[in-house]
Structure formats: C-alpha cells, structure tokens
Design an enzyme around this catalytic site. Sequence first.
Site, mmCIF file in Angstrom:
data_model
loop_
_atom_site.group_PDB
_atom_site.id
_atom_site.type_symbol
_atom_site.label_atom_id
_atom_site.label_comp_id
_atom_site.label_asym_id
_atom_site.label_seq_id
_atom_site.Cartn_x
_atom_site.Cartn_y
_atom_site.Cartn_z
ATOM 1 N N LYS A 68 37.100 31.491 33.616
ATOM 2 C CA LYS A 68 38.398 32.174 33.794
ATOM 3 C C LYS A 68 39.509 31.158 34.075
ATOM 4 C CE LYS A 68 40.082 36.226 36.345
ATOM 5 N NZ LYS A 68 39.593 37.409 37.061
ATOM 6 N N LYS A 80 32.781 31.101 44.403
ATOM 7 C CA LYS A 80 32.736 32.479 44.913
ATOM 8 C C LYS A 80 32.082 32.484 46.288
ATOM 9 C CE LYS A 80 33.972 36.555 43.406
ATOM 10 N NZ LYS A 80 35.218 36.775 42.640
ATOM 11 N N PRO A 118 41.071 37.101 48.158
ATOM 12 C CA PRO A 118 40.517 38.457 48.246
ATOM 13 C C PRO A 118 39.649 38.801 47.027
ATOM 14 C CG PRO A 118 42.899 38.452 48.573
ATOM 15 C CD PRO A 118 42.525 37.111 48.027
ATOM 16 N N ASP A 119 38.705 39.676 47.228
ATOM 17 C CA ASP A 119 37.878 40.185 46.135
ATOM 18 C C ASP A 119 37.421 41.575 46.567
ATOM 19 O OD1 ASP A 119 36.561 39.285 43.515
ATOM 20 O OD2 ASP A 119 34.829 40.014 44.607
ATOM 21 N N SER A 150 47.860 40.572 44.837
ATOM 22 C CA SER A 150 48.129 40.039 43.495
ATOM 23 C C SER A 150 48.032 41.097 42.404
ATOM 24 C CB SER A 150 47.145 38.905 43.196
ATOM 25 O OG SER A 150 45.823 39.401 43.278
ATOM 26 N N THR A 154 48.412 40.940 38.269
ATOM 27 C CA THR A 154 47.273 41.218 37.382
ATOM 28 C C THR A 154 47.703 42.223 36.318
ATOM 29 O OG1 THR A 154 45.727 40.820 39.198
ATOM 30 C CG2 THR A 154 44.876 41.999 37.292
ATOM 31 N N GLY A 186 43.804 52.675 40.290
ATOM 32 C CA GLY A 186 43.950 52.012 41.582
ATOM 33 C C GLY A 186 45.143 51.072 41.582
ATOM 34 N N ARG A 187 45.009 49.986 42.344
ATOM 35 C CA ARG A 187 46.149 49.068 42.501
ATOM 36 C C ARG A 187 46.602 48.493 41.168
ATOM 37 N NH1 ARG A 187 43.634 45.159 46.815
ATOM 38 N NH2 ARG A 187 41.905 45.566 45.397
HETATM 39 P P1 NAD Z 1 41.138 49.537 43.220
HETATM 40 O O1 NAD Z 1 39.949 49.709 44.102
HETATM 41 O O2 NAD Z 1 42.508 49.545 43.810
HETATM 42 O O3 NAD Z 1 41.128 50.659 42.055
HETATM 43 C C1 NAD Z 1 39.976 51.076 41.404
HETATM 44 C C2 NAD Z 1 40.188 52.543 41.064
HETATM 45 O O4 NAD Z 1 39.107 52.955 40.231
HETATM 46 C C3 NAD Z 1 40.192 53.459 42.290
HETATM 47 O O5 NAD Z 1 41.329 54.327 42.237
HETATM 48 C C4 NAD Z 1 38.879 54.225 42.161
HETATM 49 O O6 NAD Z 1 38.964 55.547 42.686
HETATM 50 C C5 NAD Z 1 38.685 54.244 40.670
HETATM 51 N N1 NAD Z 1 37.303 54.408 40.235
HETATM 52 C C6 NAD Z 1 36.160 53.937 40.795
HETATM 53 N N2 NAD Z 1 35.099 54.281 40.060
HETATM 54 C C7 NAD Z 1 35.573 54.966 38.992
HETATM 55 C C8 NAD Z 1 34.974 55.553 37.863
HETATM 56 N N3 NAD Z 1 33.649 55.519 37.672
HETATM 57 N N4 NAD Z 1 35.758 56.172 36.968
HETATM 58 C C9 NAD Z 1 37.107 56.227 37.142
HETATM 59 N N5 NAD Z 1 37.742 55.675 38.193
HETATM 60 C C10 NAD Z 1 36.978 55.058 39.097
HETATM 61 O O7 NAD Z 1 40.844 48.191 42.410
HETATM 62 P P2 NAD Z 1 41.910 47.284 41.641
HETATM 63 O O8 NAD Z 1 42.357 46.196 42.532
HETATM 64 O O9 NAD Z 1 42.902 48.153 40.946
HETATM 65 O O10 NAD Z 1 40.968 46.603 40.562
HETATM 66 C C11 NAD Z 1 40.491 47.318 39.418
HETATM 67 C C12 NAD Z 1 39.549 46.425 38.643
HETATM 68 O O11 NAD Z 1 40.227 45.232 38.255
HETATM 69 C C13 NAD Z 1 38.312 45.971 39.437
HETATM 70 O O12 NAD Z 1 37.228 45.829 38.551
HETATM 71 C C14 NAD Z 1 38.734 44.596 39.951
HETATM 72 O O13 NAD Z 1 37.608 43.768 40.215
HETATM 73 C C15 NAD Z 1 39.539 44.090 38.769
HETATM 74 N N6 NAD Z 1 40.529 43.061 39.123
HETATM 75 C C16 NAD Z 1 41.485 43.307 40.036
HETATM 76 C C17 NAD Z 1 42.415 42.318 40.347
HETATM 77 C C18 NAD Z 1 43.534 42.558 41.346
HETATM 78 O O14 NAD Z 1 44.480 41.765 41.381
HETATM 79 N N7 NAD Z 1 43.487 43.615 42.136
HETATM 80 C C19 NAD Z 1 42.352 41.072 39.712
HETATM 81 C C20 NAD Z 1 41.358 40.847 38.752
HETATM 82 C C21 NAD Z 1 40.453 41.860 38.456
#
Ligand code: NAD
Length: 352
Positions: A68, A80, A118-119, A150, A154, A186-187
């Site tokens: 990445k 990690k 964060p993760d 972040s 993203t 989500g976020r």
């Molecule tokens: P988040 O937890 O804020 O949002 C995830 C959303 O998915 C939640 O609203 C949850 O209710 C929903 N969800 C869970 N299981 C589900 C399913 N089976 N079907 C439909 N919805 C479902 O997480 P996020 O920060 O928005 O991240 C989303 C994805 O992106 C994750 O895989 C994360 O690892 C990846 N990611 C996030 C970032 C970041 O900056 N936040 C960066 C890189 C990758």
Amino acid sequence: MVATHLDTESIHEHVILRRGVRSGLPIVVAVHSTALGQAIGGCRLAHYPHWRDGLTDALRLSAAMSDKCALAGLPNGGGKTVIALPPGRTLDAATRRAVLHDAGDVIAGLDGTYATGPDVGTGPDDMVTIAERTPHAFCRPVQAGGSGDSSEHTAVGVLAALHALCAERFGSADLSTRSFAVLGLGRVGGHVLRILADAGATLVAADTDESRRTLADTAGAAWASPQDCLTADVDVLVPAALGGLLTSHTVPTLRCAAIAGPANNQLDTPATADLLHQHGILWAPDIIVSAGGIIHATAVELHRETFAQATARVHGIADTLTDILRTARAAGSTPAAAAHSRARHQIEHGRP
Ligand code: NAD
C-alpha cells in the site's frame, strides 16, 4: 521474540510477540519492510480465537501495508500492531489504557523504525494514550497535535479512484451518468455517498445499522438490504463495510461491471481476483483505493507537508489506479497482479 515468514518474498524484518506487562494481553508488532523508509501501519484491537490468529493477521496486514505504501508513493514501509483479545473479553477503561501503554512500550523499543496509527478497534484518542509511551503514533486528534480522523481523506481518495475506474471501464470519468451501490455507510462510506450524491450519481445504499438509513434518504439513495446492495444491478459496487465480501460464492451473483471501495481485504483469497476477471468485473485493488487516509496523515504528520501538498497526493490515487488498470489491460493480467508486481518492484529497487 518470534521471527517468522509467510513465503520467501514476504519475510518480515522484525516481528515481536509480547505478553503485556501491565495487561497480560498478547501484543504483536510486525515490521514487514523498512526498505522505503519507516514502517507504518495501524494498531488493531480485535477478538481472535487464539493469539496465533492475531499473529497471522499482523503478518498478513503488515505485508499488505508495504504494498500500500509503495503504490501510494510514500517513503514508508509496512507494519502492523495487533492486540489480540480472547473471544468475549471486554476491556474496562483501565485495562484498555494498560494494554495501549504495553503496545506503546513495544513500539518505543523499535527506535523509530515503525510508527502506528488507528485501525479497527482503535481511534485518534487511543493514539494519545500510546503517545504517552512513544512519539511514534500518528492520527492523534487535532487538538492534541495530530491530524485527527482520516476517514474524510480516505473518502476523497475513493472518489479519485472512482473517477479513474469509470474512465477506464466506461470511457468517461463523469459520475453523473453512472449508478453506484454503496455497501456500508460508516465514517468513510457516509462521506462517499454524500460526494456521489453531489456529483449527481444514481445511488443504492445499505448498512446493517438501520439508523444509517437517514443518511441514504438525505442523499436520495434507494435503501436496500446488504445482500441486495451487494448484488445490485449497478455500474459500480463500492464496498465500504467489512472485508472478505468477494468470494467464490458471491462473485457469480454480482451484477456490477466494476468494483472500487475503501473496505480493506475485500478478496477472501488472492485467487478471487482471477474469478472477478473471468466474470468481466473490473476490480480496483483496495490497497490503492483506500490509501487516502494514510497518505494524508503521513504527509502532514510524518513528512511535514502542507495540507495542500497532502491533498494533492490523495488525488494522485487516480493516476496510480489508471496506470495499474492500463498495465493490467495491456498485459492481460488482473489489476491485483499488476499492483502487487509494481509494489514489489518499487520495494526491491528502494524507491517509492
Ligand atoms: P465504520 O466502522 O465507520 O463503518 C463501517 C460501516 O459498515 C458501519 O456503519 C457498519 O454498520 C457497516 N457494516 C458492517 N457490516 C456490514 C455489512 N455486513 N453490510 C453492510 N454494512 C455493514 O468504518 P470506516 O472507517 O467507514 O471503514 C470502512 C472500511 O474502510 C473498513 O473496511 C476499513 O477497514 C476501511 N478503511 C477505512 C479507513 C478510514 O480512514 N476510516 C481507511 C482505510 C480503509
């Protein structure tokens, strides 16, 4: 200390497995590569059937972080941290603080060869706690001197990727004429949905959390069950929830023409990239699409770039993806293979 490897090309430089002196919980810090610079990668706090599963996850995730970072053009390698909670174990505030301090001590012992962020299971506030033991923690809240959450960056990176994907797959980067199914609001997914709505796209959305439906309604998106969203008849599927959704069982049920989203580890196994290719579905590798947050955070916090420079780097995801998709098309390979090969080449030659 445990040294281990997955295969010859991904032998890790350094892997530490430690029982936290304060918490008694297993902590893994895996440094996959520092060939391009300091290794970076988030701190995952999650339940695992056994700590060995947490170790396996740390090895896999840190190796993916190397790819990445290389593809994002960052002068960083992959690492990690995994804090492996036994099934059903919940943490009270004192134990959470203790285990984050334990993790901070392990990271401090690496003398700056690795920095965390964060993760899954951790956030900006947890980085403040880790930073009480080591300076090598990024994405603390803005008021604490970090670059904060972040997820918006993203999402901006995901949009850059969607433009590039549509240009390659449909011959135009115009999103207003395209339909998208956003799985997970989500976020990151919430931001992506809003930006796509502003661009005039046709939208379907789903989340297991019914309270997110308001967001879909506001964006003018049709609400669907997660299963119907996954198999919706749309131009592009945007996975923005959990990983592992693309499998030998789900791929034959898909009706989209292309896939790009932020969810990490979308493929259950590398072979699923070939299956997507056989089904004529163009899959944008998640390690490229999801890099906006880490690109922005590291540019601002670790490399002291301006906000504008960091944002320009995030938009660069479009060029990177275009290049990988064209390389794959010319070679008749999958984008996943092209991306992995590019990353390996960059790491071996020591240039981001
Ligand atoms: P988040 O937890 O804020 O949002 C995830 C959303 O998915 C939640 O609203 C949850 O209710 C929903 N969800 C869970 N299981 C589900 C399913 N089976 N079907 C439909 N919805 C479902 O997480 P996020 O920060 O928005 O991240 C989303 C994805 O992106 C994750 O895989 C994360 O690892 C990846 N990611 C996030 C970032 C970041 O900056 N936040 C960066 C890189 C990758």
